[in-house]
Design an enzyme around this catalytic site. Structure first.
Site, PDB file in Angstrom:
ATOM      1  N   LYS A 271       0.849  -1.200   0.000  1.00 32.45           N
ATOM      2  CA  LYS A 271       0.000   0.000   0.000  1.00 32.45           C
ATOM      3  C   LYS A 271       0.887   1.253   0.000  1.00 32.45           C
ATOM      4  CE  LYS A 271      -2.977  -3.283   1.538  1.00 32.45           C
ATOM      5  NZ  LYS A 271      -2.593  -4.696   1.648  1.00 32.45           N
ATOM      6  N   ARG A 395     -17.394  -4.364   1.370  1.00 34.36           N
ATOM      7  CA  ARG A 395     -16.886  -4.265   2.734  1.00 34.36           C
ATOM      8  C   ARG A 395     -18.085  -4.163   3.668  1.00 34.36           C
ATOM      9  NH1 ARG A 395     -11.508  -5.787   3.173  1.00 34.36           N
ATOM     10  NH2 ARG A 395     -12.798  -7.487   2.474  1.00 34.36           N
TER      11      ARG A 395
HETATM   12  C1  P61 Z   1      -6.821  -4.330   0.846  1.00 30.54           C
HETATM   13  F1  P61 Z   1     -10.326  -7.762   0.798  1.00 30.54           F
HETATM   14  N1  P61 Z   1      -5.370  -5.009   2.570  1.00 30.54           N
HETATM   15  O1  P61 Z   1      -7.159  -3.374   1.581  1.00 30.54           O
HETATM   16  P1  P61 Z   1      -1.485  -8.127   2.845  1.00 30.54           P
HETATM   17  N2  P61 Z   1      -3.640  -4.562   7.204  1.00 30.54           N
HETATM   18  C2  P61 Z   1      -4.371  -3.725   6.467  1.00 30.54           C
HETATM   19  C3  P61 Z   1      -4.660  -4.050   5.162  1.00 30.54           C
HETATM   20  O2  P61 Z   1      -5.381  -3.219   4.439  1.00 30.54           O
HETATM   21  C4  P61 Z   1      -4.169  -5.279   4.606  1.00 30.54           C
HETATM   22  C5  P61 Z   1      -3.398  -6.116   5.448  1.00 30.54           C
HETATM   23  C6  P61 Z   1      -3.147  -5.736   6.737  1.00 30.54           C
HETATM   24  C7  P61 Z   1      -5.859  -5.292   1.376  1.00 30.54           C
HETATM   25  C8  P61 Z   1      -5.676  -6.612   0.673  1.00 30.54           C
HETATM   26  C9  P61 Z   1      -6.792  -7.477   1.163  1.00 30.54           C
HETATM   27  O3  P61 Z   1     -10.110  -8.689   3.254  1.00 30.54           O
HETATM   28  C10 P61 Z   1      -8.990  -8.447   2.523  1.00 30.54           C
HETATM   29  O4  P61 Z   1      -0.227  -7.559   2.293  1.00 30.54           O
HETATM   30  C11 P61 Z   1      -4.873  -2.473   7.072  1.00 30.54           C
HETATM   31  O5  P61 Z   1      -2.650  -8.040   1.900  1.00 30.54           O
HETATM   32  O6  P61 Z   1      -1.285  -9.495   3.383  1.00 30.54           O
HETATM   33  C12 P61 Z   1      -4.484  -5.674   3.301  1.00 30.54           C
HETATM   34  O7  P61 Z   1      -1.819  -7.181   4.074  1.00 30.54           O
HETATM   35  C13 P61 Z   1      -2.857  -7.421   4.953  1.00 30.54           C
HETATM   36  C14 P61 Z   1      -8.040  -7.358   0.624  1.00 30.54           C
HETATM   37  C15 P61 Z   1      -6.646  -8.146   2.353  1.00 30.54           C
HETATM   38  C16 P61 Z   1      -9.129  -7.870   1.280  1.00 30.54           C
HETATM   39  C17 P61 Z   1      -7.750  -8.665   3.027  1.00 30.54           C
HETATM   40  O8  P61 Z   1      -7.227  -4.485  -0.310  1.00 30.54           O
END
Ligand code: P61
Length: 471
Positions: A271, A395
């Protein structure tokens, strides 16, 4: 014939103060998919935008995760990959960069954010523990539960109300936290799980005053604080803009001060850090470091690459230095806001205030006639794709999953569709196209009936669940 004189955004709002601090050197063609193709693609995908092929998508706002455009410098860094199995020089560059900007002592690299969540959860959480946090995140909570913990939401109430204009809706409610500590005992709380900008609340920030007070409270009870720093640089922008005393501080200074109130952080570098893959865990305590470094070789890779290639670590180290630049982050959040302001002007219900990484449509209000167990947000995301080939993400109730104790759906207060803006990827014209598509779907809202779930996986069901239309 009278001509309307088009106005730039600057003319509309006073002279424009920012534009993207880059120009485009390479492009990736995208194509508008026909209505018949869209109808087939979303039915084949079981009305789940996660199951669409990206070739069938026109503008992809599924996520800002791993979808950033890298700079020429980052691509040059890719060529400097030191692919040694052990002791890659890119690791030391990354370690030094994280220490410089985040201030933590020790670094454990991981393949992405959930790899770091896994290590931290396993290192600190024991069965019977409670993990308070400022709203759940899907993967974070799952790792906490798999380690035997129970997540407890201690975010301020305002965060659960999409219309509430509180400027720091990510804040922790210190009274809620203190009563939990008193109820279960500090020894049963391994750490507070604090997210810098809260994804599920709409990308809402935490104020410096709140983290300072949180630190004081946790200090009194001997409870540690670990930060989900995934979008903490965006959080720093909101502090700079909205909190007294920070207007003249740099993003880098604000980031470091904020992290200074915490014991460590985990990061999905996909991100804020402008790379397509990567993550890390960084901590101050030697015992936590020891434990995580021990486990990383089991689950991720050697402790000097953790699942990343050397070239990935180099691009990441360079990405961090670009991500903390004030002009970068102003333009990044500015673009998200531009889309949010258009929708606000057209009175389409969205989460207010507009957060850092996405505009969240309020499906509960848009489809107020669709009951929550007919998945209003899932339906809205499917309808948006059908209208225009734009991909967004549910979401709401599907993402919230089932209560592990009762097996029932969790019914979250927020039932949202996330229009997530990748960094440095789309133009203002794309944002206009998106806004107009949302308006078209909004105007046709009364015709929609909802979906029924016909396949449901056990973990993180939203990724692979399938639905059928209710006619
Ligand atoms: C996203 F639908 N986010 O927002 P990784 N912490 C936080 C995140 O936003 C996050 C992770 C940890 C994603 C991908 C994603 O339900 C979902 O690198 C605040 O994706 O392993 C990831 O980090 C995890 C989408 C994850 C989702 C989970 O799109």
């Amino acid at each position: 014939m009278a001509h309307l004189i088009p106005q730039t955004m600057g003319q509309q709002f006073g002279r424009r103060s920012w534009a993207e601090p880059w120009k485009i050197k390479m492009v990736e063609p995208i194509r508008l998919v026909s209505p018949a193709e869209r109808e087939k693609a979303i039915a084949d995908a079981g009305y789940n935008t996660f199951l669409l092929r990206s070739a069938d998508v026109y503008i992809d706002l599924l996520t800002d995760s791993g979808t950033s455009a890298m700079s020429d410098r980052q691509w040059a860094g890719i060529m400097l990959g030191d692919e040694a199995y052990a002791g890659s020089r890119n690791f030391y560059h990354l370690e030094e960069t994280v220490q410089t900007y985040y201030g933590y002592r020790y670094l454990v690299p991981t393949h992405q954010g959930r790899g770091a969540e896994h290590l931290l959860s396993k290192a600190l959480i024991k069965p019977g523990h409670y993990v308070p946090g400022n709203m759940y995140f899907t993967t974070t909570r799952l790792h906490q539960e798999l380690a035997g913990g129970t997540f407890v939401d201690v975010i301020i109430d305002e965060a659960h109300d999409p219309a509430n204009q509180h400027p720091f809706k990510g804040n922790v409610d210190l009274d809620k936290l203190e009563s939990l500590i008193k109820r279960v005992g500090a020894e049963n709380i391994p750490y507070v799980s604090l997210a810098g900008t809260v994804n599920m609340a709409g990308g809402q920030p935490v104020s410096m005053a709140n983290v300072r007070a949180l630190h004081a409270l946790c200090d009194r009870y001997g409870v540690r604080i670990y930060l989900d720093a995934t979008r903490m640089i965006e959080n720093a922008f909101f502090i700079q803009e909205g909190e007294e005393g920070y207007a003249d501080k740099s993003i880098a200074d604000i980031l470091k001060e904020f992290c200074g109130y915490t014991d460590g952080a985990w990061m999905s570098a996909k991100k804020d850090h402008l790379v397509n893959i990567g993550g890390w865990l960084a901590v101050n305590d030697e015992d936590v470091f020891e434990s995580a470094r021990n486990m990383v070789v089991v689950y991720e890779g050697l402790h000097t690459y953790g699942g990343m290639a050397g070239r990935d670590m180099e691009a990441l180290a360079i990405g961090i230095t670009e991500a903390v630049q004030d002009d970068h982050i102003r333009a990044r959040v500015g673009q998200v806001r531009y889309l949010g302001e258009l929708l606000t002007d057209w009175e389409i219900p969205i989460v207010q205030p507009v957060g850092g990484h996405a505009v969240f449509l309020d499906a509960k209000r848009i489809y107020s006639h669709v009951p929550q167990d007919r998945f209003p947000a899932q339906t809205l995301a499917a309808e948006l794709y059908l209208d225009s080939g734009i991909r967004a993400m549910e979401r709401g109730i599907v993402s919230a999953g089932r209560d592990p104790e009762t097996g029932d759906h969790r019914y979250p207060a927020l039932e949202l569709v996330r229009l997530t803006i990748p960094r440095r990827v789309y133009t203002q014209a794309h944002m206009d196209v998106v806004a107009e598509a949302v308006k078209a779907v909004y105007d046709a809202r009364d015709e929609t009936r909802g979906l029924k779930m016909v396949y449901e996986p056990k973990y993180l069901r939203f990724f692979q669940a399938r639905f059928e239309r209710i006619s």
